[in-house]
Design an enzyme around this catalytic site. Structure first.
Site, PDB file in Angstrom:
ATOM      1  N   THR A  27      37.505  42.270  48.047  1.00 36.05           N
ATOM      2  CA  THR A  27      38.131  42.115  49.361  1.00 36.05           C
ATOM      3  C   THR A  27      37.809  43.274  50.292  1.00 36.05           C
ATOM      4  O   THR A  27      37.551  43.078  51.484  1.00 36.05           O
ATOM      5  CB  THR A  27      39.655  41.987  49.208  1.00 36.05           C
ATOM      6  OG1 THR A  27      39.948  40.936  48.293  1.00 36.05           O
ATOM      7  CG2 THR A  27      40.313  41.709  50.538  1.00 36.05           C
ATOM      8  N   THR A  28      37.815  44.489  49.763  1.00 34.77           N
ATOM      9  CA  THR A  28      37.566  45.690  50.552  1.00 34.77           C
ATOM     10  C   THR A  28      36.165  45.701  51.142  1.00 34.77           C
ATOM     11  O   THR A  28      35.916  46.358  52.157  1.00 34.77           O
ATOM     12  CB  THR A  28      37.798  46.940  49.677  1.00 34.77           C
ATOM     13  OG1 THR A  28      39.125  46.887  49.145  1.00 34.77           O
ATOM     14  CG2 THR A  28      37.641  48.225  50.465  1.00 34.77           C
ATOM     15  N   TYR A  41      44.632  29.955  50.293  1.00 31.69           N
ATOM     16  CA  TYR A  41      44.855  28.932  51.319  1.00 31.69           C
ATOM     17  C   TYR A  41      45.258  27.573  50.735  1.00 31.69           C
ATOM     18  O   TYR A  41      46.199  26.952  51.199  1.00 31.69           O
ATOM     19  CB  TYR A  41      43.606  28.764  52.212  1.00 31.69           C
ATOM     20  CG  TYR A  41      43.867  27.903  53.436  1.00 31.69           C
ATOM     21  CD1 TYR A  41      44.613  28.385  54.493  1.00 31.69           C
ATOM     22  CD2 TYR A  41      43.369  26.606  53.512  1.00 31.69           C
ATOM     23  CE1 TYR A  41      44.863  27.601  55.608  1.00 31.69           C
ATOM     24  CE2 TYR A  41      43.611  25.809  54.631  1.00 31.69           C
ATOM     25  CZ  TYR A  41      44.361  26.308  55.673  1.00 31.69           C
ATOM     26  OH  TYR A  41      44.610  25.532  56.766  1.00 31.69           O
ATOM     27  N   TYR A  81      41.799  37.922  39.332  1.00 24.22           N
ATOM     28  CA  TYR A  81      42.324  38.757  40.405  1.00 24.22           C
ATOM     29  C   TYR A  81      43.513  38.047  41.027  1.00 24.22           C
ATOM     30  O   TYR A  81      43.376  36.988  41.629  1.00 24.22           O
ATOM     31  CB  TYR A  81      41.226  39.017  41.440  1.00 24.22           C
ATOM     32  CG  TYR A  81      41.620  39.900  42.604  1.00 24.22           C
ATOM     33  CD1 TYR A  81      42.760  40.704  42.587  1.00 24.22           C
ATOM     34  CD2 TYR A  81      40.823  39.942  43.750  1.00 24.22           C
ATOM     35  CE1 TYR A  81      43.098  41.509  43.655  1.00 24.22           C
ATOM     36  CE2 TYR A  81      41.151  40.747  44.832  1.00 24.22           C
ATOM     37  CZ  TYR A  81      42.286  41.521  44.781  1.00 24.22           C
ATOM     38  OH  TYR A  81      42.617  42.328  45.855  1.00 24.22           O
ATOM     39  N   ARG A  97      47.505  37.938  49.716  1.00 28.79           N
ATOM     40  CA  ARG A  97      46.334  37.393  50.398  1.00 28.79           C
ATOM     41  C   ARG A  97      46.124  35.905  50.094  1.00 28.79           C
ATOM     42  O   ARG A  97      45.572  35.183  50.909  1.00 28.79           O
ATOM     43  CB  ARG A  97      45.073  38.165  50.000  1.00 28.79           C
ATOM     44  CG  ARG A  97      44.992  39.565  50.568  1.00 28.79           C
ATOM     45  CD  ARG A  97      43.658  40.218  50.241  1.00 28.79           C
ATOM     46  NE  ARG A  97      43.567  41.552  50.804  1.00 28.79           N
ATOM     47  CZ  ARG A  97      43.158  41.837  52.041  1.00 28.79           C
ATOM     48  NH1 ARG A  97      42.827  40.860  52.866  1.00 28.79           N
ATOM     49  NH2 ARG A  97      43.082  43.084  52.463  1.00 28.79           N
ATOM     50  N   LYS A 122      43.012  41.911  37.332  1.00 25.62           N
ATOM     51  CA  LYS A 122      43.379  42.876  38.366  1.00 25.62           C
ATOM     52  C   LYS A 122      44.677  42.359  38.964  1.00 25.62           C
ATOM     53  O   LYS A 122      44.705  41.371  39.693  1.00 25.62           O
ATOM     54  CB  LYS A 122      42.290  42.984  39.434  1.00 25.62           C
ATOM     55  CG  LYS A 122      42.652  43.944  40.570  1.00 25.62           C
ATOM     56  CD  LYS A 122      41.601  43.944  41.668  1.00 25.62           C
ATOM     57  CE  LYS A 122      42.026  44.851  42.822  1.00 25.62           C
ATOM     58  NZ  LYS A 122      41.072  44.818  43.953  1.00 25.62           N
ATOM     59  N   ILE A 156      41.680  49.204  39.803  1.00 25.87           N
ATOM     60  CA  ILE A 156      40.593  48.998  40.762  1.00 25.87           C
ATOM     61  C   ILE A 156      41.161  49.459  42.092  1.00 25.87           C
ATOM     62  O   ILE A 156      42.063  48.833  42.639  1.00 25.87           O
ATOM     63  CB  ILE A 156      40.112  47.544  40.800  1.00 25.87           C
ATOM     64  CG1 ILE A 156      39.448  47.188  39.457  1.00 25.87           C
ATOM     65  CG2 ILE A 156      39.119  47.337  41.952  1.00 25.87           C
ATOM     66  CD1 ILE A 156      39.007  45.744  39.332  1.00 25.87           C
TER      67      ILE A 156
END
Length: 298
Positions: A46-47, A109, A135, A140, A164, A206
């Site tokens: 994502t980062t 979503y 993850y 999000r 994660k 992470i």
């Protein structure tokens, strides 16, 4: 999967002022992480802003990181999405030879049920030639991968080796640690909870803040894994304000500004993200100066 123990850093994708990918800055950032003692790097998490990168830009980022890393530390690639068939196809067709594992986010979503999440990751596990790190980041994705679902996946598929966990819920993390299969790793996805999760039995983190302060953060993680609690918490509290600040106005805007302050890349992000405001910049600048002055005295 001992290579996933310790500190992983989620790499940013640095941009030039014209919003093109800055490969020179990306090379500097990779070297900075490795020299700072990071254990592995996560590419296109994502980062790394993968949602706004073109296919060609993603290939450029991957190629740049592989070249800069030069086989020095393990690499993990973000391969996830809310279209299961598309994720499966990428896993089957992409050259993953430079990577040690893939990190795959729970579908966003769509808001699938727990059974839908299970079936999504089942398809990924069956398609992936590499170990899979789940993850979970409900903030999000709008859905939480519950411990029972994680444990079911970890028990049913040997190549699902870790999660994660970024729900921001220490109780949920502890339930995972209590009931997980022995070899399955729980990796913190929250910098602020990294040390508590490690001390409860987690394998590491992470990290985002580790991109700016790899020496201090990776040392904290090492001390936590060694059960040197007082020394580890000293570093935790030294970094805690910065952890809060970098997420105040969105990730990776905050961490990119810190990297800018360190001379590693500028703070450009692509819309719909925007750079942090001047007030937050001032606070981050002050924090960085103070931390670097303490490190110099040491």
């Amino acid at each position: 999967m001992q290579l996933l123990t310790g500190t992983g850093v989620a790499l940013v994708t640095p941009f030039k002022e014209d919003f093109t990918v800055d490969t020179n800055a990306l090379e500097r950032i990779v070297n900075y992480q490795i020299e700072g003692g990071i254990d592995y790097l996560v590419v296109l998490g994502t980062t790394g802003e993968p949602a706004i990168l073109t296919k060609e830009e993603k290939e450029l980022v991957i190629h740049t990181v592989i070249k800069a890393n030069d086989n020095r530390i393990p690499l993990v690639l973000g391969v996830g999405g809310n279209n299961t068939a598309e994720v499966v196809n990428e896993l089957k067709t992409r050259d993953l030879s430079a990577f040690s594992a893939v990190l795959s986010v729970s579908p966003y979503y769509n808001k699938p049920t727990q059974e839908g999440i299970y079936q999504h990751f089942k398809a990924i596990a069956q398609a992936s030639p590499l170990p899979v790190i789940l993850y979970n980041v409900p903030g999000r994705t709008a859905s939480n991968v519950l411990p029972a679902t994680v444990i079911r996946l970890a028990s049913d598929f040997k190549n699902i080796v870790a999660i994660k966990e970024a729900a921001g819920d220490i109780v949920q993390a502890m339930k995972l640690l209590q009931h997980k299969p022995k070899e399955f790793l729980v990796i913190s996805g929250d910098d602020m909870l990294a040390l508590p999760v490690i001390l409860a039995g987690g394998a590491g983190v992470i990290s985002v803040i580790g991109a700016a302060f790899p020496k201090e953060f990776s040392q904290m993680v090492k001390l936590g894994l060694q059960r040197k609690t007082d020394e580890a918490y000293q570093l935790h509290y030294q970094l805690a304000d910065a952890i809060d600040m970098i997420f105040e106005q969105g990730n990776p805007a905050g961490i990119k500004y810190l990297l800018n302050e360190l001379g590693l890349g500028n703070d450009v992000v692509r819309l719909p993200l925007v750079t942090v405001d001047d007030a937050l910049k001032a606070r981050l600048k002050t924090f960085t100066k103070q931390l670097l002055s303490v490190a110099t005295v040491r």
